[in-house]
Design a protein around this motif. Sequence first.
Motif, PDB file in Angstrom:
ATOM      1  N   LEU A  35       1.099  -1.159   0.210  1.00 42.12           N
ATOM      2  CA  LEU A  35      -0.038   0.042   0.116  1.00 42.12           C
ATOM      3  C   LEU A  35       0.562   0.914  -0.496  1.00 42.12           C
ATOM      4  O   LEU A  35       2.283   1.366   0.467  1.00 42.12           O
ATOM      5  CB  LEU A  35      -1.523   0.021   1.372  1.00 42.12           C
ATOM      6  CG  LEU A  35      -2.102  -1.073   1.498  1.00 42.12           C
ATOM      7  CD1 LEU A  35      -2.579  -0.209   3.024  1.00 42.12           C
ATOM      8  CD2 LEU A  35      -2.781  -0.237   0.380  1.00 42.12           C
ATOM      9  N   ALA A  36       0.141   2.036  -0.483  1.00 39.57           N
ATOM     10  CA  ALA A  36       0.988   3.623  -0.969  1.00 39.57           C
ATOM     11  C   ALA A  36       1.216   4.123   0.919  1.00 39.57           C
ATOM     12  O   ALA A  36       0.543   4.264   1.750  1.00 39.57           O
ATOM     13  CB  ALA A  36       0.455   4.359  -1.238  1.00 39.57           C
ATOM     14  N   PRO A  37       2.226   4.697   1.166  1.00 42.35           N
ATOM     15  CA  PRO A  37       2.703   5.388   2.401  1.00 42.35           C
ATOM     16  C   PRO A  37       1.526   5.400   3.211  1.00 42.35           C
ATOM     17  O   PRO A  37       0.685   5.767   4.777  1.00 42.35           O
ATOM     18  CB  PRO A  37       3.518   6.209   2.565  1.00 42.35           C
ATOM     19  CG  PRO A  37       4.511   5.842   1.533  1.00 42.35           C
ATOM     20  CD  PRO A  37       3.347   5.333   0.273  1.00 42.35           C
ATOM     21  N   ASP A  38       0.485   6.634   2.516  1.00 40.78           N
ATOM     22  CA  ASP A  38      -0.154   7.300   3.273  1.00 40.78           C
ATOM     23  C   ASP A  38      -1.267   6.542   3.619  1.00 40.78           C
ATOM     24  O   ASP A  38      -2.414   6.879   4.019  1.00 40.78           O
ATOM     25  CB  ASP A  38      -1.022   8.576   1.681  1.00 40.78           C
ATOM     26  CG  ASP A  38      -1.345   7.995   0.422  1.00 40.78           C
ATOM     27  OD1 ASP A  38      -0.970   6.790   0.228  1.00 40.78           O
ATOM     28  OD2 ASP A  38      -1.960   8.812   0.144  1.00 40.78           O
ATOM     29  N   ASN A  39      -1.896   5.154   2.325  1.00 41.75           N
ATOM     30  CA  ASN A  39      -2.862   4.346   3.071  1.00 41.75           C
ATOM     31  C   ASN A  39      -2.400   3.478   4.569  1.00 41.75           C
ATOM     32  O   ASN A  39      -3.080   3.137   5.469  1.00 41.75           O
ATOM     33  CB  ASN A  39      -2.933   3.913   1.575  1.00 41.75           C
ATOM     34  CG  ASN A  39      -3.674   4.422   0.544  1.00 41.75           C
ATOM     35  OD1 ASN A  39      -4.642   5.383   0.796  1.00 41.75           O
ATOM     36  ND2 ASN A  39      -3.987   3.611  -0.611  1.00 41.75           N
ATOM     37  N   ARG A  40      -1.479   3.307   4.542  1.00 38.90           N
ATOM     38  CA  ARG A  40      -0.689   2.558   5.368  1.00 38.90           C
ATOM     39  C   ARG A  40      -1.600   3.873   6.934  1.00 38.90           C
ATOM     40  O   ARG A  40      -1.418   3.028   7.923  1.00 38.90           O
ATOM     41  CB  ARG A  40       0.729   2.726   5.708  1.00 38.90           C
ATOM     42  CG  ARG A  40       1.139   1.346   3.881  1.00 38.90           C
ATOM     43  CD  ARG A  40       2.264   0.397   4.687  1.00 38.90           C
ATOM     44  NE  ARG A  40       3.217   1.083   4.129  1.00 38.90           N
ATOM     45  CZ  ARG A  40       4.335   1.694   3.021  1.00 38.90           C
ATOM     46  NH1 ARG A  40       4.185   1.566   2.117  1.00 38.90           N
ATOM     47  NH2 ARG A  40       5.265   2.681   3.794  1.00 38.90           N
ATOM     48  N   ALA A  41      -0.613   4.730   6.347  1.00 35.98           N
ATOM     49  CA  ALA A  41      -1.153   5.624   7.644  1.00 35.98           C
ATOM     50  C   ALA A  41      -2.478   5.970   8.097  1.00 35.98           C
ATOM     51  O   ALA A  41      -2.412   5.812   9.081  1.00 35.98           O
ATOM     52  CB  ALA A  41      -0.655   6.741   7.038  1.00 35.98           C
ATOM     53  N   TYR A  42      -3.370   5.599   7.360  1.00 35.77           N
ATOM     54  CA  TYR A  42      -4.913   5.993   7.596  1.00 35.77           C
ATOM     55  C   TYR A  42      -5.103   4.599   8.115  1.00 35.77           C
ATOM     56  O   TYR A  42      -6.045   4.930   8.893  1.00 35.77           O
ATOM     57  CB  TYR A  42      -5.510   6.063   5.668  1.00 35.77           C
ATOM     58  CG  TYR A  42      -6.997   6.238   6.115  1.00 35.77           C
ATOM     59  CD1 TYR A  42      -7.665   7.421   6.084  1.00 35.77           C
ATOM     60  CD2 TYR A  42      -7.482   5.118   5.999  1.00 35.77           C
ATOM     61  CE1 TYR A  42      -9.491   6.626   6.256  1.00 35.77           C
ATOM     62  CE2 TYR A  42      -8.918   4.154   5.669  1.00 35.77           C
ATOM     63  CZ  TYR A  42      -9.875   5.826   6.481  1.00 35.77           C
ATOM     64  OH  TYR A  42     -10.769   5.172   6.250  1.00 35.77           O
ATOM     65  N   ASN A  43      -4.882   3.691   7.467  1.00 34.41           N
ATOM     66  CA  ASN A  43      -5.094   2.489   8.334  1.00 34.41           C
ATOM     67  C   ASN A  43      -4.645   2.566   9.778  1.00 34.41           C
ATOM     68  O   ASN A  43      -5.946   1.895  10.218  1.00 34.41           O
ATOM     69  CB  ASN A  43      -4.427   1.266   6.934  1.00 34.41           C
ATOM     70  CG  ASN A  43      -5.218   1.060   6.158  1.00 34.41           C
ATOM     71  OD1 ASN A  43      -6.194   1.194   5.684  1.00 34.41           O
ATOM     72  ND2 ASN A  43      -4.476  -0.617   5.349  1.00 34.41           N
ATOM     73  N   ARG A  44      -3.606   2.487   9.878  1.00 40.72           N
ATOM     74  CA  ARG A  44      -2.669   2.527  11.200  1.00 40.72           C
ATOM     75  C   ARG A  44      -3.618   3.532  12.744  1.00 40.72           C
ATOM     76  O   ARG A  44      -3.765   3.622  13.376  1.00 40.72           O
ATOM     77  CB  ARG A  44      -1.364   3.350  10.791  1.00 40.72           C
ATOM     78  CG  ARG A  44      -0.737   2.716  12.178  1.00 40.72           C
ATOM     79  CD  ARG A  44       0.977   3.060  12.741  1.00 40.72           C
ATOM     80  NE  ARG A  44       1.187   4.072  11.547  1.00 40.72           N
ATOM     81  CZ  ARG A  44       2.059   3.475   9.928  1.00 40.72           C
ATOM     82  NH1 ARG A  44       2.320   2.266   9.289  1.00 40.72           N
ATOM     83  NH2 ARG A  44       2.041   5.087   9.478  1.00 40.72           N
ATOM     84  N   CYS A  45      -3.683   4.734  11.301  1.00 42.47           N
ATOM     85  CA  CYS A  45      -5.047   5.614  12.385  1.00 42.47           C
ATOM     86  C   CYS A  45      -6.299   5.213  13.047  1.00 42.47           C
ATOM     87  O   CYS A  45      -7.104   5.288  13.984  1.00 42.47           O
ATOM     88  CB  CYS A  45      -5.172   6.602  11.791  1.00 42.47           C
ATOM     89  SG  CYS A  45      -3.838   7.743  12.082  1.00 42.47           S
ATOM     90  N   LEU A  46      -6.718   4.534  11.621  1.00 41.82           N
ATOM     91  CA  LEU A  46      -7.899   4.040  12.029  1.00 41.82           C
ATOM     92  C   LEU A  46      -8.556   2.445  12.708  1.00 41.82           C
ATOM     93  O   LEU A  46      -9.171   2.359  13.746  1.00 41.82           O
ATOM     94  CB  LEU A  46      -8.072   3.070  10.717  1.00 41.82           C
ATOM     95  CG  LEU A  46     -10.310   2.358  10.397  1.00 41.82           C
ATOM     96  CD1 LEU A  46     -11.254   3.960  10.628  1.00 41.82           C
ATOM     97  CD2 LEU A  46     -10.094   2.108   9.169  1.00 41.82           C
ATOM     98  N   ARG A  47      -7.599   1.684  12.350  1.00 45.38           N
ATOM     99  CA  ARG A  47      -7.378   0.510  14.262  1.00 45.38           C
ATOM    100  C   ARG A  47      -6.912   1.062  15.058  1.00 45.38           C
ATOM    101  O   ARG A  47      -7.458   0.798  16.199  1.00 45.38           O
ATOM    102  CB  ARG A  47      -5.573  -0.002  13.483  1.00 45.38           C
ATOM    103  CG  ARG A  47      -6.003  -0.897  12.454  1.00 45.38           C
ATOM    104  CD  ARG A  47      -4.591  -2.071  12.657  1.00 45.38           C
ATOM    105  NE  ARG A  47      -3.309  -1.642  12.450  1.00 45.38           N
ATOM    106  CZ  ARG A  47      -3.395  -1.462  11.069  1.00 45.38           C
ATOM    107  NH1 ARG A  47      -3.299  -1.977  10.243  1.00 45.38           N
ATOM    108  NH2 ARG A  47      -1.510  -0.828  11.628  1.00 45.38           N
TER     109      ARG A  47
END
Length: 98
Positions: free
Chosen positions: A70-82
């Motif tokens: 995943l793109a870094p911004d999508n990984r960051a989004y997923n981390r925040c969501l979790r």
Amino acid sequence: MRPDGLPIWTSDVMPGHLHDITCAHQLDVTGALYWAASQLDLPTLADIGYQGAGQGIHTPHKQPTDGKKLAPDNRAYNRCLRTLRAQGERGFATLTGR
């Protein structure tokens, strides 16, 4: 779940073969979630089972099928969501007695 991790509402048991989003549509939970997002500015943080549920229901980005990361911004989004969903998951664990 409320912000403190306690449940607001639970439904009756649904057949196990039904997908999460199917159950939500059948019980009109999605309608309540759309209303909360549009009228109360209260988005829903959901798991991958609600992918494609619509406006106001935020789900994680899926891993690309081509094997790339995943793109870094999508990984960051997923981390925040979790992180934000952790209290709801704690409430679910309380409900199931784990």
